[in-house]
Enzyme design. Sequence first.
Site, short mmCIF file in Angstrom:
data_model
loop_
_atom_site.label_atom_id
_atom_site.label_comp_id
_atom_site.label_asym_id
_atom_site.label_seq_id
_atom_site.Cartn_x
_atom_site.Cartn_y
_atom_site.Cartn_z
N VAL A 60 -11.13 3.21 2.12
CA VAL A 60 -10.64 4.08 1.05
C VAL A 60 -9.69 3.34 0.11
O VAL A 60 -9.03 2.38 0.51
CB VAL A 60 -9.95 5.34 1.62
CG1 VAL A 60 -10.94 6.26 2.28
CG2 VAL A 60 -8.85 4.95 2.62
N ASP A 63 -5.19 1.44 10.66
CA ASP A 63 -6.59 1.18 10.98
C ASP A 63 -6.68 0.64 12.41
O ASP A 63 -6.84 1.40 13.36
CB ASP A 63 -7.15 0.20 9.94
CG ASP A 63 -8.60 -0.12 10.15
OD1 ASP A 63 -9.22 0.45 11.07
OD2 ASP A 63 -9.15 -0.94 9.39
N ASP A 118 -5.63 -0.30 -1.91
CA ASP A 118 -6.40 -1.18 -2.79
C ASP A 118 -7.65 -1.75 -2.13
O ASP A 118 -7.80 -1.73 -0.90
CB ASP A 118 -5.54 -2.38 -3.20
CG ASP A 118 -5.41 -3.39 -2.06
OD1 ASP A 118 -5.05 -2.97 -0.94
OD2 ASP A 118 -5.69 -4.59 -2.26
N LYS A 125 -7.04 6.16 10.60
CA LYS A 125 -8.47 6.08 10.92
C LYS A 125 -8.68 6.51 12.37
O LYS A 125 -7.95 6.08 13.26
CB LYS A 125 -9.00 4.67 10.65
CG LYS A 125 -9.15 4.41 9.16
CD LYS A 125 -9.95 3.17 8.84
CE LYS A 125 -10.02 2.98 7.33
NZ LYS A 125 -10.58 1.69 6.93
N GLY A 149 0.76 -1.25 0.00
CA GLY A 149 0.00 0.00 0.00
C GLY A 149 0.79 1.29 0.00
O GLY A 149 0.33 2.31 -0.49
P1 IMP Z 1 -4.15 -2.32 10.58
O1 IMP Z 1 -3.15 -3.42 10.88
O2 IMP Z 1 -5.56 -2.71 10.95
O3 IMP Z 1 -3.76 -0.99 11.15
O4 IMP Z 1 -4.25 -2.24 9.03
C1 IMP Z 1 -3.32 -1.61 8.28
C2 IMP Z 1 -3.33 -2.09 6.85
O5 IMP Z 1 -4.62 -2.51 6.41
C3 IMP Z 1 -2.99 -0.94 5.96
O6 IMP Z 1 -1.58 -0.86 5.80
C4 IMP Z 1 -3.72 -1.26 4.68
O7 IMP Z 1 -2.92 -2.08 3.86
C5 IMP Z 1 -4.93 -2.01 5.12
N1 IMP Z 1 -6.11 -1.11 5.24
C6 IMP Z 1 -6.70 -0.65 6.37
N2 IMP Z 1 -7.73 0.17 6.10
C7 IMP Z 1 -7.78 0.24 4.74
C8 IMP Z 1 -8.65 0.97 3.81
O8 IMP Z 1 -9.56 1.75 4.18
N3 IMP Z 1 -8.36 0.78 2.49
C9 IMP Z 1 -7.36 -0.02 2.04
N4 IMP Z 1 -6.55 -0.69 2.85
C10 IMP Z 1 -6.76 -0.57 4.19
MG MG Z 2 -0.56 -1.59 4.23
#
Ligand code: IMP
Ligand code: MG
Length: 182
Positions: free
Chosen positions: A160, A110, A166, A138, A51
């Site tokens: 998003v 996130d 993606d 977020k 990403g």
């Molecule tokens: P976390 O481990 O839940 O903080 O997620 C982080 C990863 O999830 C990010 O680096 C993204 O690759 C993916 N991700 C989280 N939210 C989104 C979104 O809204 N759109 C696309 N990818 C997301």
């Molecule tokens: Mg990511």
Amino acid sequence: MNLQSKDTAGTDKLEPFIGEAKIRSRVKELAAQIDSDYAGKTPIFIGVLNGSFIFISDLVRAVKVGTEIDFLKLSSYGDSKISSGEVKLLKDLNCTIDGRDIIIVEDIVDSGLSIKYIRDLVLSHQPASLQFVTLLMKRGLSNLDFDIKYIGFEIGSEFVVGYGLDYAQKYRNLKEICILKN
Ligand code: IMP
Ligand code: MG
């Protein structure tokens, strides 16, 4: 831009959210902050694949400090919009981070699971310093016990895509960030 032409799935609806100009100027501001914080240093920018690939390429071209670049790859959401709650390392670092200034570059935070995992991994190698820069964050992440120093934009809980982000590997090449509605 014609969003419709990128809408290959037919049922996905993309709503423009953060435009190219806004992204560009925020990336410049983040780069200026990094330049002043790392004056005289050569931090290693570590992009989290996939990403962050567009964000890191714009960011490292916007900074004036010396840079080294490496990448990490973690297990992704797969084709889902919800985290599996489990993080796996798919590609480890190639650089030596002991004694170096490390800046982790994320597309979006996130649940915070990914950056917690990365923090533990990097800290186990005794870097001189460690900071995070994320383009998007977020809102409502309450259980993070460390700071994210550089945040591009705080957003709500919407899913998003675009500018590297993606859904099921699609839409990474959108120049702006859109909300995916389907
Ligand atoms: P976390 O481990 O839940 O903080 O997620 C982080 C990863 O999830 C990010 O680096 C993204 O690759 C993916 N991700 C989280 N939210 C989104 C979104 O809204 N759109 C696309 N990818 C997301
Ligand atoms: Mg990511």
